[in-house]
Design an enzyme around this catalytic site. Structure first.
Site, mmCIF file in Angstrom:
data_model
loop_
_atom_site.group_PDB
_atom_site.id
_atom_site.type_symbol
_atom_site.label_atom_id
_atom_site.label_comp_id
_atom_site.label_asym_id
_atom_site.label_seq_id
_atom_site.Cartn_x
_atom_site.Cartn_y
_atom_site.Cartn_z
ATOM 1 N N HIS A 45 5.055 -17.968 8.903
ATOM 2 C CA HIS A 45 4.248 -16.912 9.522
ATOM 3 C C HIS A 45 3.803 -17.202 10.946
ATOM 4 O O HIS A 45 3.238 -16.322 11.594
ATOM 5 C CB HIS A 45 3.050 -16.585 8.630
ATOM 6 C CG HIS A 45 3.486 -15.902 7.367
ATOM 7 N ND1 HIS A 45 3.985 -16.588 6.305
ATOM 8 C CD2 HIS A 45 3.536 -14.588 7.036
ATOM 9 C CE1 HIS A 45 4.320 -15.733 5.342
ATOM 10 N NE2 HIS A 45 4.052 -14.512 5.764
ATOM 11 N N GLY B 43 0.790 -1.232 0.000
ATOM 12 C CA GLY B 43 0.000 0.000 0.000
ATOM 13 C C GLY B 43 0.815 1.271 0.000
ATOM 14 O O GLY B 43 0.362 2.302 0.503
ATOM 15 N N ARG C 74 18.960 -37.633 13.503
ATOM 16 C CA ARG C 74 18.813 -36.846 12.281
ATOM 17 C C ARG C 74 19.432 -35.462 12.390
ATOM 18 O O ARG C 74 19.660 -34.957 13.490
ATOM 19 C CB ARG C 74 17.320 -36.634 11.980
ATOM 20 C CG ARG C 74 16.670 -37.820 11.340
ATOM 21 C CD ARG C 74 15.197 -37.564 11.180
ATOM 22 N NE ARG C 74 14.584 -38.641 10.420
ATOM 23 C CZ ARG C 74 13.278 -38.880 10.364
ATOM 24 N NH1 ARG C 74 12.442 -38.117 11.031
ATOM 25 N NH2 ARG C 74 12.807 -39.860 9.637
ATOM 26 N N GLY D 118 13.288 -13.140 9.021
ATOM 27 C CA GLY D 118 14.268 -12.102 9.339
ATOM 28 C C GLY D 118 14.689 -11.286 8.138
ATOM 29 O O GLY D 118 15.478 -10.359 8.253
ATOM 30 N N GLU E 290 16.162 -17.054 6.811
ATOM 31 C CA GLU E 290 15.651 -17.176 5.431
ATOM 32 C C GLU E 290 16.524 -16.439 4.409
ATOM 33 O O GLU E 290 16.547 -16.795 3.233
ATOM 34 C CB GLU E 290 14.213 -16.648 5.346
ATOM 35 C CG GLU E 290 14.091 -15.161 5.691
ATOM 36 C CD GLU E 290 12.674 -14.630 5.645
ATOM 37 O OE1 GLU E 290 11.737 -15.395 5.379
ATOM 38 O OE2 GLU E 290 12.507 -13.410 5.886
ATOM 39 N N GLN F 134 5.707 -17.215 13.177
ATOM 40 C CA GLN F 134 6.539 -16.261 13.931
ATOM 41 C C GLN F 134 5.897 -14.894 14.040
ATOM 42 O O GLN F 134 6.313 -14.055 14.835
ATOM 43 C CB GLN F 134 7.909 -16.114 13.251
ATOM 44 C CG GLN F 134 8.739 -17.366 13.341
ATOM 45 C CD GLN F 134 9.796 -17.427 12.245
ATOM 46 O OE1 GLN F 134 10.941 -17.081 12.475
ATOM 47 N NE2 GLN F 134 9.419 -17.874 11.062
ATOM 48 N N ARG F 135 4.912 -14.610 13.211
ATOM 49 C CA ARG F 135 4.267 -13.294 13.244
ATOM 50 C C ARG F 135 3.000 -13.291 14.100
ATOM 51 O O ARG F 135 2.417 -12.227 14.322
ATOM 52 C CB ARG F 135 3.935 -12.863 11.815
ATOM 53 C CG ARG F 135 5.155 -12.619 10.950
ATOM 54 C CD ARG F 135 5.172 -11.223 10.405
ATOM 55 N NE ARG F 135 4.041 -10.963 9.569
ATOM 56 C CZ ARG F 135 4.067 -10.977 8.227
ATOM 57 N NH1 ARG F 135 5.182 -11.264 7.595
ATOM 58 N NH2 ARG F 135 2.995 -10.696 7.548
ATOM 59 N N ASP G 157 11.701 -8.752 12.553
ATOM 60 C CA ASP G 157 13.072 -8.952 12.060
ATOM 61 C C ASP G 157 14.129 -8.211 12.887
ATOM 62 O O ASP G 157 15.306 -8.517 12.792
ATOM 63 C CB ASP G 157 13.196 -8.472 10.606
ATOM 64 C CG ASP G 157 12.189 -9.124 9.680
ATOM 65 O OD1 ASP G 157 11.726 -10.239 10.001
ATOM 66 O OD2 ASP G 157 11.853 -8.519 8.642
HETATM 67 O O1 F6P Z 1 9.365 -8.322 7.695
HETATM 68 C C1 F6P Z 1 8.640 -9.304 8.356
HETATM 69 C C2 F6P Z 1 8.581 -10.564 7.536
HETATM 70 O O2 F6P Z 1 7.864 -11.532 8.276
HETATM 71 C C3 F6P Z 1 9.940 -11.109 7.102
HETATM 72 O O3 F6P Z 1 10.603 -11.777 8.123
HETATM 73 C C4 F6P Z 1 9.534 -11.967 5.935
HETATM 74 O O4 F6P Z 1 10.586 -12.097 5.004
HETATM 75 C C5 F6P Z 1 8.397 -11.204 5.334
HETATM 76 O O5 F6P Z 1 7.887 -10.333 6.327
HETATM 77 C C6 F6P Z 1 7.282 -12.077 4.835
HETATM 78 O O6 F6P Z 1 6.345 -11.262 4.216
HETATM 79 P P1 F6P Z 1 4.926 -11.780 3.704
HETATM 80 O O7 F6P Z 1 4.002 -11.753 4.888
HETATM 81 O O8 F6P Z 1 4.570 -10.808 2.662
HETATM 82 O O9 F6P Z 1 5.125 -13.186 3.201
#
Ligand code: F6P
Length: 359
Positions: A283, A74, A174, A182, A234, A285-286, A139
């Site tokens: 995600h 946006g 394993r 990040g 990543e 992690q979010r 991040d």
């Molecule tokens: O910036 C936060 C983040 O979660 C990064 O760690 C990740 O690379 C990116 O956003 C993922 O974005 P999207 O939600 O668009 O897949």
């Protein structure tokens, strides 16, 4: 005084705590508070503007996500527009945004976001909007602040995963490769990897040599530790190689990093003959409830942003410079992104306790 709050970019645990604290602090001063829905879409007629009241922000501090919703597509200066033929074009809608804000009597905007949102905030300031920034991202890659809210929660989520992977890795002899988020910074991998006593941590700031990673795995095997845990950011990449890109991004969106865990796991399996598995934490992690640390930091940031508006710190971002909260010019924040310093004590401690960075 009428202020408007906006949450932009990827969501992070703690956004709602910022919204609540900023709203209550502003109401306490007798100000009027609006919420712009979905980044700036609400100011561009593509979504709503809502009134933020005490009732509206009640009981949200512990919730993940953002009641204002968010988008990383946006940017008003490069707004993606769907054409009739199904393709996208970008147009500059910043003048429209400023005009709408003025017509709504918005005196100042509190923009809660990462480097992308802060860059937009800076450009809006140059157009005469009064904007204060609040640093958000899991991040932790925003400069001039010790940490961003959301980071601690993401580290905790990664740590839970590492703890769980340990037991299954050990049961099966394993190698488990865990990919964490990040973007181009290795903070989540480094902090969760050290706290979770990983055997190998791979981060973008220290390009790796896969043979060095395999040597570590073999050394452990020889010493009777027949499993290994590799935590990889990543954005990590091999020396002389490139970062791994995951699928296609939508127009207006940065490229999506990811998928490197699979390459690393398959290569370790090929070179060592050990059974390898990988997982991308993604995600998860979010999401979830912000940790106590993130809730507290987010609440402090929200209140500090309102103080910054009262002090007319336009074009500044609130920041944690322990033990104090300060304001820093956004221009300074954007000068260089924050990255892991390979000589930081956390890296040195990881090395000293036997963790390999594959270098
Ligand atoms: O910036 C936060 C983040 O979660 C990064 O760690 C990740 O690379 C990116 O956003 C993922 O974005 P999207 O939600 O668009 O897949």
């Amino acid at each position: 005084m009428r202020i408007a709050l906006s949450t932009g970019g990827g969501d992070a645990p703690g956004l709602n705590a910022v919204i609540r604290a900023a709203t209550l602090t502003a109401i306490d001063r007798g100000w009027d508070v609006l919420g712009i829905i979905r980044g700036y879409a609400g100011l561009l007629g593509d979504d709503e503007i809502i009134q933020l009241t005490r009732e509206r922000v009640r009981g949200i501090a512990h919730l993940g996500g953002t009641i204002l919703r968010s988008t990383n597509r946006g940017n008003p200066f490069h707004y993606p527009i769907l054409k009739d033929d199904g393709t996208y074009t970008e147009i500059d809608r910043s003048d429209e945004l400023v005009a709408t804000a003025r017509s709504l009597g918005i005196d100042a905007i509190v923009s809660i976001g990462g480097d992308g949102s802060l860059a937009i905030a800076k450009r809006l300031c140059e157009k005469g909007m009064k904007v204060v920034g609040v640093p958000k991202t899991i991040d932790n890659d925003v400069a001039c602040t010790v940490s961003t809210f959301g980071f601690d929660t993401a580290v905790q989520t990664a740590l839970d995963a590492i703890d769980k992977l340990h037991t299954t890795a050990e049961s099966h002899d394993r190698v488990m490769v865990l990919e964490v988020m990040g973007r181009n910074a290795g903070f989540i991998a480094l902090h969760s990897g050290l706290a979770g006593t990983a055997d190998v941590i791979l981060i973008p700031e220290i390009p790796y040599d896969i043979e060095k990673v395999c040597e570590k795995v073999r050394r452990r095997d020889r010493s009777g530790r027949r499993f290994s845990i590799v935590v990889i950011a990543e954005g990590a990449f091999p020396a002389g190689g490139e970062e791994s890109v995951l699928g296609e991004s939508m127009p207006g969106q940065a490229k999506r990093l990811g998928g490197i865990a699979e390459d690393v796991a398959l290569e370790i399996q090929r070179r060592t003959g050990k059974e390898c598995r990988w997982m991308i934490l993604g995600h998860l992690q979010r999401g979830g409830q912000p940790t106590g640390y993130d809730r507290l930091l987010a609440t402090r940031f929200g209140a500090a942003a309102v103080r910054a508006v009262a002090d007319e710190r336009w074009g500044h971002m609130v920041a944690l410079q322990s033990p104090h909260l300060v304001t820093v010019p956004i221009e300074e924040v954007l000068r260089e992104p924050k990255r892991v310093d390979p000589m930081h004590d956390i890296v040195l401690t990881a090395r000293a306790t036997g963790i390999s960075f594959g270098d």
